[in-house]
Design a protein around this motif. Structure first.
Motif, PDB file in Angstrom:
ATOM      1  N   UNK A  51       6.542  -4.385  -8.471  1.00  0.00           N
ATOM      2  CA  UNK A  51       5.313  -4.549  -9.256  1.00  0.00           C
ATOM      3  C   UNK A  51       4.173  -3.783  -8.596  1.00  0.00           C
ATOM      4  N   UNK A  52       4.132  -3.826  -7.249  1.00  0.00           N
ATOM      5  CA  UNK A  52       3.083  -3.111  -6.510  1.00  0.00           C
ATOM      6  C   UNK A  52       3.198  -1.602  -6.754  1.00  0.00           C
ATOM      7  N   UNK A  53       4.410  -1.114  -6.789  1.00  0.00           N
ATOM      8  CA  UNK A  53       4.619   0.317  -7.029  1.00  0.00           C
ATOM      9  C   UNK A  53       4.094   0.703  -8.415  1.00  0.00           C
ATOM     10  N   UNK A  54       4.331  -0.194  -9.383  1.00  0.00           N
ATOM     11  CA  UNK A  54       3.916   0.098 -10.752  1.00  0.00           C
ATOM     12  C   UNK A  54       2.403   0.015 -10.932  1.00  0.00           C
ATOM     13  N   UNK A  55       1.696  -0.535  -9.938  1.00  0.00           N
ATOM     14  CA  UNK A  55       0.232  -0.622 -10.057  1.00  0.00           C
ATOM     15  C   UNK A  55      -0.387   0.771 -10.070  1.00  0.00           C
ATOM     16  N   UNK A  56       0.320   1.751  -9.554  1.00  0.00           N
ATOM     17  CA  UNK A  56      -0.131   3.138  -9.691  1.00  0.00           C
ATOM     18  C   UNK A  56      -1.129   3.612  -8.657  1.00  0.00           C
ATOM     19  N   UNK A  57      -1.428   2.822  -7.629  1.00  0.00           N
ATOM     20  CA  UNK A  57      -2.334   3.289  -6.572  1.00  0.00           C
ATOM     21  C   UNK A  57      -2.065   2.497  -5.298  1.00  0.00           C
ATOM     22  N   UNK A  58      -2.496   3.077  -4.159  1.00  0.00           N
ATOM     23  CA  UNK A  58      -2.311   2.397  -2.878  1.00  0.00           C
ATOM     24  C   UNK A  58      -3.109   1.094  -2.858  1.00  0.00           C
ATOM     25  N   UNK A  59      -4.350   1.154  -3.387  1.00  0.00           N
ATOM     26  CA  UNK A  59      -5.199  -0.043  -3.409  1.00  0.00           C
ATOM     27  C   UNK A  59      -4.575  -1.128  -4.285  1.00  0.00           C
ATOM     28  N   UNK A  60      -4.109  -0.699  -5.453  1.00  0.00           N
ATOM     29  CA  UNK A  60      -3.476  -1.651  -6.375  1.00  0.00           C
ATOM     30  C   UNK A  60      -2.244  -2.275  -5.743  1.00  0.00           C
ATOM     31  N   UNK A  61      -1.420  -1.442  -5.075  1.00  0.00           N
ATOM     32  CA  UNK A  61      -0.195  -1.935  -4.435  1.00  0.00           C
ATOM     33  C   UNK A  61      -0.515  -2.947  -3.350  1.00  0.00           C
ATOM     34  N   UNK A  62      -1.516  -2.626  -2.518  1.00  0.00           N
ATOM     35  CA  UNK A  62      -1.922  -3.546  -1.457  1.00  0.00           C
ATOM     36  C   UNK A  62      -2.468  -4.842  -2.032  1.00  0.00           C
ATOM     37  N   UNK A 118       0.841  -1.197   0.000  1.00  0.00           N
ATOM     38  CA  UNK A 118       0.000   0.000   0.000  1.00  0.00           C
ATOM     39  C   UNK A 118       0.877   1.248   0.000  1.00  0.00           C
ATOM     40  N   UNK A 119       1.931   1.195   0.805  1.00  0.00           N
ATOM     41  CA  UNK A 119       2.838   2.351   0.899  1.00  0.00           C
ATOM     42  C   UNK A 119       3.536   2.615  -0.444  1.00  0.00           C
ATOM     43  N   UNK A 120       4.132   1.574  -1.028  1.00  0.00           N
ATOM     44  CA  UNK A 120       4.861   1.813  -2.287  1.00  0.00           C
ATOM     45  C   UNK A 120       3.898   2.121  -3.431  1.00  0.00           C
ATOM     46  N   UNK A 121       2.682   1.545  -3.379  1.00  0.00           N
ATOM     47  CA  UNK A 121       1.677   1.860  -4.400  1.00  0.00           C
ATOM     48  C   UNK A 121       1.286   3.330  -4.335  1.00  0.00           C
ATOM     49  N   UNK A 122       1.098   3.827  -3.098  1.00  0.00           N
ATOM     50  CA  UNK A 122       0.739   5.243  -2.921  1.00  0.00           C
ATOM     51  C   UNK A 122       1.877   6.153  -3.361  1.00  0.00           C
ATOM     52  N   UNK A 123       3.112   5.724  -3.091  1.00  0.00           N
ATOM     53  CA  UNK A 123       4.271   6.538  -3.501  1.00  0.00           C
ATOM     54  C   UNK A 123       4.463   6.499  -5.009  1.00  0.00           C
ATOM     55  N   UNK A 124       4.144   5.331  -5.607  1.00  0.00           N
ATOM     56  CA  UNK A 124       4.348   5.169  -7.050  1.00  0.00           C
ATOM     57  C   UNK A 124       3.313   5.921  -7.869  1.00  0.00           C
ATOM     58  N   UNK A 125       2.098   6.088  -7.325  1.00  0.00           N
ATOM     59  CA  UNK A 125       1.006   6.713  -8.089  1.00  0.00           C
ATOM     60  C   UNK A 125       1.355   8.110  -8.603  1.00  0.00           C
ATOM     61  N   UNK A 126       1.827   9.039  -7.730  1.00  0.00           N
ATOM     62  CA  UNK A 126       2.150  10.366  -8.263  1.00  0.00           C
ATOM     63  C   UNK A 126       3.327  10.337  -9.239  1.00  0.00           C
ATOM     64  N   UNK A 127       4.280   9.418  -8.988  1.00  0.00           N
ATOM     65  CA  UNK A 127       5.439   9.332  -9.890  1.00  0.00           C
ATOM     66  C   UNK A 127       4.991   8.925 -11.289  1.00  0.00           C
ATOM     67  N   UNK A 128       4.063   7.966 -11.354  1.00  0.00           N
ATOM     68  CA  UNK A 128       3.593   7.497 -12.668  1.00  0.00           C
ATOM     69  C   UNK A 128       2.633   8.518 -13.272  1.00  0.00           C
ATOM     70  N   UNK A 129       1.832   9.178 -12.397  1.00  0.00           N
ATOM     71  CA  UNK A 129       0.884  10.178 -12.870  1.00  0.00           C
ATOM     72  C   UNK A 129       1.557  11.381 -13.518  1.00  0.00           C
ATOM     73  N   UNK A 130       2.809  11.599 -13.157  1.00  0.00           N
ATOM     74  CA  UNK A 130       3.596  12.684 -13.723  1.00  0.00           C
ATOM     75  C   UNK A 130       3.813  12.526 -15.218  1.00  0.00           C
ATOM     76  N   UNK A 131       3.930  11.260 -15.628  1.00  0.00           N
ATOM     77  CA  UNK A 131       4.347  10.964 -16.998  1.00  0.00           C
ATOM     78  C   UNK A 131       3.174  11.030 -17.961  1.00  0.00           C
TER      79      UNK A 131
END
Lengths: 244, 142
Positions: A158-169, A65-78
């Motif tokens: 892979x969880x980080x790349x899911x792009x959301x906290x829910x997806x990561x969890x 959940x943590x890495x998914x939440x962190x990954x979401x804004x990073x991917x949303x940037x692109x």
């Protein structure tokens, strides 16, 4: 709904693919934690094992959940197209690295060990005076989930790349469930799996299978890789919440 | 046999003699060219915006693997030849830079005179002493 199912399937497949690795690396931990609880009968043994594995999976889910939440804004940037390509490439590279390091061809991802090991040690010290077998088993599982492990790092990526906290969890919950069959087998003392994990030929075969799967996700022509590449191209495009 | 091949191409420990290095390099060169021919096919193109100068990710990953194997093989050979450890960096670093530049589409036309071609030449020049050492130096005695 479909993309969630694909995310679940991807995480579960990654967990299942880790079976030999888990049996070899964590089989003794699984059995040791069960003996630590000193179950008085089979029913209590099952309850303690369930609590231990639940604790482990909860740790995975929290980290996912943590890495998914962190990954979401990073991917949303692109840009949408670049985000999709980045996810596809990074996923393929990560899966290949996991496979080749399982096979012993590439060094394992050790940088994360330096972060995770002190956290696991601290949690283990906090959990040691806990009263009751159930609490000890649960705390043991939570600590176990934070132990340094190359397969967990790959799943977290892979969880980080899911792009959301829910997806990561979700990815990590499915990954944890996927690792259950192998670890439960070693918990109850099926030594064959542990012995199999120590056989180089088997480890190389399993690792190469994972690496080839990763490679195929970027090599098969577009439109033909949905069967092996979850989330698929279309699912990923709709799943990423760009700019949200 | 498979264990020997895996150790030869993927392990940095132990040593490799000149014959093993030459044969291994030949195998890796064939693997590199074969891989590019097979995987850098635009019918599989998934490169960003389908830029024909940028290799496909499959080709890039394949070349990364081949490069890793070449560096591991050379590390063993340099050790056997008694060359200093830093010499490995004169192979690994330029090769890594060249790989990244190729992956970015910089070396798409290596035979057309340009600044990029000059850069590629410079990177290869840095690698030459270590590569010649691998190919020619006998095993260190004792």
């Amino acid at each position: 709904m479909q993309s969630l199912a694909l995310t679940l399937a991807g995480g579960f497949a990654l967990g299942l693919a880790s079976t030999l690795h888990c049996a070899g690396m964590c089989g003794s931990i699984a059995a040791g934690l069960l003996h630590l609880g000193a179950p008085r009968n089979a029913a209590e043994g099952i309850r303690l094992a369930a609590l231990t594995h639940a604790g482990r999976i909860v740790s995975y889910v929290l980290a996912g959940t943590l890495v998914g939440a962190l990954g979401a804004p990073a991917i949303g940037w692109l840009d949408r197209e670049i985000a999709f390509r980045f996810i596809q490439w990074a996923g393929a590279a990560a899966l290949m690295w996991i496979g080749l390091s399982t096979a012993g061809l590439l060094p394992p991802i050790s940088a994360m060990d330096r972060v995770m090991a002190p956290m696991a040690n601290r949690l283990a010290r906090l959990a040691s005076p806990l009263p009751g077998r159930g609490a000890t088993a649960l705390a043991g599982g939570l600590t176990w989930g934070l132990m340094p492990c190359a397969m967990v790092y790959g799943a977290l990526f892979t969880a980080m790349l899911s792009g959301s906290a829910l997806g990561g969890g979700t990815v990590m919950a499915a990954f944890g469930l996927g690792t259950l069959p192998g670890l439960l087998a070693t918990t109850v003392g099926i030594r064959t799996l542990v012995a199999a994990a120590r056989r180089r030929a088997l480890r190389v075969t399993a690792g190469l299978a994972i690496a080839i799967l990763g490679f195929l996700t970027v090599w098969l022509p577009q439109g033909r890789n949905e069967a092996i590449c979850a989330p698929s191209a279309n699912a990923t495009l709709t799943q990423i919440k760009i700019g949200s | 046999m498979s264990g020997y091949v895996i150790d030869l191409f993927f392990s940095f420990s132990d040593r490799a003699n000149r014959r093993e290095w030459l044969l291994g390099t030949l195998v890796l060169a064939l693997a590199a060219f074969g891989g590019i021919a097979l995987f850098n096919d635009n019918s599989f193109d998934e490169s960003a915006y389908a830029n024909p100068d940028i290799p496909t990710m499959a080709a890039f990953l394949w070349m990364s693997l081949v490069l890793f194997a070449f560096v591991a093989l050379s590390a063993k050979r340099l050790r056997e030849a008694g060359r200093p450890a830093w010499m490995l960096y004169t192979i690994a670093i330029p090769a890594f830079i060249a790989l990244c530049a190729w992956g970015s589409g910089l070396f798409a036309h290596p035979f057309v005179p340009s600044l990029e071609t000059l850069g590629l030449g410079a990177l290869l020049a840095v690698m030459i002493p270590a590569v010649i050492g691998c190919a020619t130096r006998p095993a260190k005695q004792g």
